[in-house]
Design a protein around this motif. Sequence first.
Motif, PDB file in Angstrom:
ATOM      1  N   ALA A 439       0.832  -1.206   0.000  1.00 53.70           N
ATOM      2  CA  ALA A 439       0.000   0.000   0.000  1.00 53.70           C
ATOM      3  C   ALA A 439       0.865   1.253   0.000  1.00 53.70           C
ATOM      4  N   ALA A 440       1.966   1.238   0.749  1.00 49.48           N
ATOM      5  CA  ALA A 440       2.856   2.405   0.793  1.00 49.48           C
ATOM      6  C   ALA A 440       3.539   2.618  -0.552  1.00 49.48           C
ATOM      7  N   ARG A 441       4.020   1.541  -1.169  1.00 48.01           N
ATOM      8  CA  ARG A 441       4.661   1.678  -2.485  1.00 48.01           C
ATOM      9  C   ARG A 441       3.672   2.201  -3.521  1.00 48.01           C
ATOM     10  N   GLN A 442       2.455   1.677  -3.492  1.00 48.86           N
ATOM     11  CA  GLN A 442       1.447   2.142  -4.449  1.00 48.86           C
ATOM     12  C   GLN A 442       1.121   3.616  -4.226  1.00 48.86           C
ATOM     13  N   THR A 443       1.098   4.048  -2.988  1.00 47.82           N
ATOM     14  CA  THR A 443       0.792   5.446  -2.701  1.00 47.82           C
ATOM     15  C   THR A 443       1.907   6.345  -3.196  1.00 47.82           C
ATOM     16  N   LEU A 444       3.151   5.916  -3.028  1.00 48.21           N
ATOM     17  CA  LEU A 444       4.270   6.690  -3.588  1.00 48.21           C
ATOM     18  C   LEU A 444       4.173   6.776  -5.108  1.00 48.21           C
ATOM     19  N   ARG A 445       3.836   5.670  -5.743  1.00 47.78           N
ATOM     20  CA  ARG A 445       3.760   5.654  -7.206  1.00 47.78           C
ATOM     21  C   ARG A 445       2.599   6.486  -7.725  1.00 47.78           C
ATOM     22  N   ALA A 446       1.597   6.669  -6.902  1.00 44.76           N
ATOM     23  CA  ALA A 446       0.446   7.467  -7.313  1.00 44.76           C
ATOM     24  C   ALA A 446       0.797   8.938  -7.476  1.00 44.76           C
ATOM     25  N   CYS A 447       1.858   9.377  -6.810  1.00 46.18           N
ATOM     26  CA  CYS A 447       2.183  10.808  -6.822  1.00 46.18           C
ATOM     27  C   CYS A 447       2.385  11.343  -8.237  1.00 46.18           C
ATOM     28  N   GLY A 448       3.201  10.668  -9.023  1.00 42.88           N
ATOM     29  CA  GLY A 448       3.506  11.162 -10.362  1.00 42.88           C
ATOM     30  C   GLY A 448       2.298  11.183 -11.272  1.00 42.88           C
ATOM     31  N   ALA A 449       1.501  10.123 -11.248  1.00 41.51           N
ATOM     32  CA  ALA A 449       0.318  10.062 -12.106  1.00 41.51           C
ATOM     33  C   ALA A 449      -0.688  11.136 -11.723  1.00 41.51           C
ATOM     34  N   TYR A 450      -0.906  11.296 -10.414  1.00 40.39           N
ATOM     35  CA  TYR A 450      -1.864  12.313  -9.955  1.00 40.39           C
ATOM     36  C   TYR A 450      -1.407  13.701 -10.398  1.00 40.39           C
ATOM     37  N   ARG A 451      -0.134  13.986 -10.233  1.00 42.95           N
ATOM     38  CA  ARG A 451       0.396  15.297 -10.585  1.00 42.95           C
ATOM     39  C   ARG A 451       0.164  15.614 -12.058  1.00 42.95           C
ATOM     40  N   LEU A 452       0.351  14.634 -12.927  1.00 35.14           N
ATOM     41  CA  LEU A 452       0.182  14.866 -14.363  1.00 35.14           C
ATOM     42  C   LEU A 452      -1.274  15.100 -14.733  1.00 35.14           C
ATOM     43  N   VAL A 453      -2.200  14.379 -14.092  1.00 33.72           N
ATOM     44  CA  VAL A 453      -3.627  14.597 -14.368  1.00 33.72           C
ATOM     45  C   VAL A 453      -3.982  16.056 -14.114  1.00 33.72           C
ATOM     46  N   VAL A 454      -3.603  16.567 -12.958  1.00 31.36           N
ATOM     47  CA  VAL A 454      -3.976  17.939 -12.593  1.00 31.36           C
ATOM     48  C   VAL A 454      -3.188  18.948 -13.429  1.00 31.36           C
ATOM     49  N   GLY A 455      -1.966  18.593 -13.811  1.00 29.05           N
ATOM     50  CA  GLY A 455      -1.205  19.470 -14.698  1.00 29.05           C
ATOM     51  C   GLY A 455      -1.914  19.691 -16.016  1.00 29.05           C
ATOM     52  N   CYS A 456      -2.557  18.663 -16.545  1.00 25.60           N
ATOM     53  CA  CYS A 456      -3.319  18.808 -17.795  1.00 25.60           C
ATOM     54  C   CYS A 456      -4.460  19.810 -17.616  1.00 25.60           C
ATOM     55  N   GLU A 457      -5.186  19.714 -16.514  1.00 32.20           N
ATOM     56  CA  GLU A 457      -6.274  20.664 -16.276  1.00 32.20           C
ATOM     57  C   GLU A 457      -5.746  22.091 -16.172  1.00 32.20           C
ATOM     58  N   LEU A 458      -4.624  22.259 -15.490  1.00 28.43           N
ATOM     59  CA  LEU A 458      -4.083  23.605 -15.315  1.00 28.43           C
ATOM     60  C   LEU A 458      -3.718  24.239 -16.655  1.00 28.43           C
ATOM     61  N   VAL A 459      -3.106  23.482 -17.555  1.00 31.38           N
ATOM     62  CA  VAL A 459      -2.764  24.014 -18.876  1.00 31.38           C
ATOM     63  C   VAL A 459      -4.019  24.512 -19.588  1.00 31.38           C
ATOM     64  N   ALA A 460      -5.087  23.719 -19.548  1.00 27.17           N
ATOM     65  CA  ALA A 460      -6.325  24.106 -20.224  1.00 27.17           C
ATOM     66  C   ALA A 460      -6.983  25.304 -19.547  1.00 27.17           C
ATOM     67  N   ALA A 461      -7.004  25.324 -18.227  1.00 25.94           N
ATOM     68  CA  ALA A 461      -7.650  26.433 -17.517  1.00 25.94           C
ATOM     69  C   ALA A 461      -6.956  27.751 -17.817  1.00 25.94           C
ATOM     70  N   VAL A 462      -5.640  27.755 -17.806  1.00 26.28           N
ATOM     71  CA  VAL A 462      -4.900  28.993 -18.071  1.00 26.28           C
ATOM     72  C   VAL A 462      -5.098  29.431 -19.522  1.00 26.28           C
ATOM     73  N   ARG A 463      -5.140  28.482 -20.452  1.00 24.83           N
ATOM     74  CA  ARG A 463      -5.381  28.846 -21.851  1.00 24.83           C
ATOM     75  C   ARG A 463      -6.766  29.475 -22.004  1.00 24.83           C
ATOM     76  N   ALA A 464      -7.763  28.899 -21.356  1.00 25.12           N
ATOM     77  CA  ALA A 464      -9.120  29.452 -21.455  1.00 25.12           C
ATOM     78  C   ALA A 464      -9.185  30.856 -20.868  1.00 25.12           C
ATOM     79  N   LEU A 465      -8.559  31.079 -19.750  1.00 27.70           N
ATOM     80  CA  LEU A 465      -8.569  32.407 -19.130  1.00 27.70           C
ATOM     81  C   LEU A 465      -7.827  33.415 -19.997  1.00 27.70           C
ATOM     82  N   ARG A 466      -6.744  32.983 -20.626  1.00 26.94           N
ATOM     83  CA  ARG A 466      -6.011  33.869 -21.537  1.00 26.94           C
ATOM     84  C   ARG A 466      -6.887  34.248 -22.734  1.00 26.94           C
TER      85      ARG A 466
END
Length: 519
Positions: A439-466
Amino acid sequence: MPSQIVDAAGSGPSGQAGLLVLDGTGLRVEDVVSLADGTTRPEPGTDAMKRVAESWDAARQIAATGRVYGRSTGVGANRNEDVPTEAAAEHGLRLLRSHAGAIGEELPARQVRALLAVRANQLLAGGAGLRPTVVTALCEALESGAYPVVNEFGSVGTGDIAALAQVGLALAGEHPWRGAGFSGDGDAAGEPQGGVGAPEPQPLDNNDALAFISSNALTLAQSALALHELRGLLEATQVVGALSLLAIDGAHEAYAAPVHAARPHRGSIEVARRMRELIGAADRPAPPLGRIQDPYGFRCLPQIHGPAHDAADALEEVVAIEINAAAENPLIAPADMAAYHHGGFYQAQLALALDHFRLALTQVARLSTSRLSTLNEPAYTRLRPFLADREPASSGVMILEYAAGAALGDLRAFSAPASLGHAVLSRGVEEQASFASLAARQTLRACGAYRLVVGCELVAAVRALRQRELRPDPDLPVGRALELALSVLDEDHADRPLTDDVTSAAALLDRFTDIWRGE
C-alpha cells in the motif's frame, strides 16, 4: 509534544540545516520529510536516550534469566528452538545475514534516509531493548548523508525485516553504504563499502538483531513521504479547480456556507470555505443570472475533495502514532522487568488508511478530468472547441483529455486495495499479512500520475482564461495563482506539442500548495 526544532548550523547533505531533537514521542510527518531531504539534522534527546539505555539493560537481564523470542530462541517457526548461551553473540549476526534478503531495485536515498529517521525515533520510544549506540549511529548517518543499500521487496506488512536486516548489516560493517564519499560496493574480497560519513561498525549480537529489525520503518517512511506530497497536491488541485471555475463563469452557490452547514462533514465544510476564500465569494452568494447548475466537476467539488482531506487526516494520525511507537516484538518493559510477546507490528490500520487515501484521491483526480472536458466545450467557455486557435479544424488541447485519461488509468491501478492481499508464511505460524508495505509503495507511485492529471487541467484552464482575457483580482489567492501560471506557461495557442507545458504545470503545483495555505 512535537519534536523540537532548534535553529543551528549543520553539516548534513543539504549544507546548513536546523537541528531536530528526536524524543521518541513527537516526530511528525513533516519532520520525517525534512530529515529525508537533509533540511534538518537529528539529535537524540537526553531523556529519550536514558530510556534506550534502561531498556537495553533490562533486556539483557531478562534474556539471561528466561526465554525471550529472538534473543534466546530462534524466530518464526523456529521460535521453540533455544539458542545455546555460547552461540548467543553469533546468533544475532546470523539472524541479520539470513534475513537481509530484500530483492528488486535499490531504493532512492530519500526513502532510505526517511527509513533511518523513523527507526531512530522509534528506538527512542524505549521498548526495543537494544544498545544505545545504534541510535547514535543512525543519527550520524543522517547527518553525514551516508545511507545503506536497501532493496525494494521483502515485506508483506508484518515488519520490514528484510530491509531493516540490510540496514543492520550495514551498521555491523557487512553491507554497502551509499552517499557522499562512497564510490563502490566494496573490494574484491567482499569487504563492505566504506567512505566518509559511515558510522563506526556496531557490535550487534543476539540482544540487538531482532530488536532492530522488528519494525515497519520503511513502510512508514514511504507512507510519510507519499502523504506529504499528495496532501500538497490535493490542496493545489483546488486552486486549479478555482481557475477552471472562473474560466467557465461557474456559479458560487455550490460553496455556500448554508449548503455545507446543512450536511456538516468536516472536510467538505473546509473545502467549501477555502473555495470561497480563493475566489472571493460570499458565504451566501447570489444565484447566477445564466445557467442553473454547473457540471459535477464544479458543483460536487466539496463533496469529493472533502473526503480526500478527511482521508489524509486519518492517514496522518495513523502514521504519527506508528513513527512514535515502541512496537517491537517482544516489547521490553523495564518497569515490569518483562518482555511482552505480541502482534503490535501488524499494520492493519496503516494498510487500510493508505488504501482509503488512494481511493479518495482517485475520485479527486477523476473530477479534474471532468473539468478538463468541460473546458473543451464551447457551451461553457464561449470559445472554440478544445480551446483551439482560429486556424480551421485546429485541435487545441484535445490531446490533453487522452493524456490525462492515461495517467488516471495508472492512478486507478495504483488504487487497488493492497489490504486484500493474503499470505501464509513461516510454516503456517504467521498466517496473515496486512500488505501495508505494498500500500505504501502504491501510494508513492500514485504521486507522479496524480500530478500529471492535474497538470493537464491547469494548462487548459490557463489557456481558457487567456483567450477570454479574464483576470481575477490579483489580491485574491486565485488571482495570484493565475499570475504565477501566466509567468510560467507558454502563451502560444497554435497547434503544437504540449508535453513541456504539462511538465511545467505539474511542477507549478507545489507553489499552488502555498497559495492554498495562504503562504
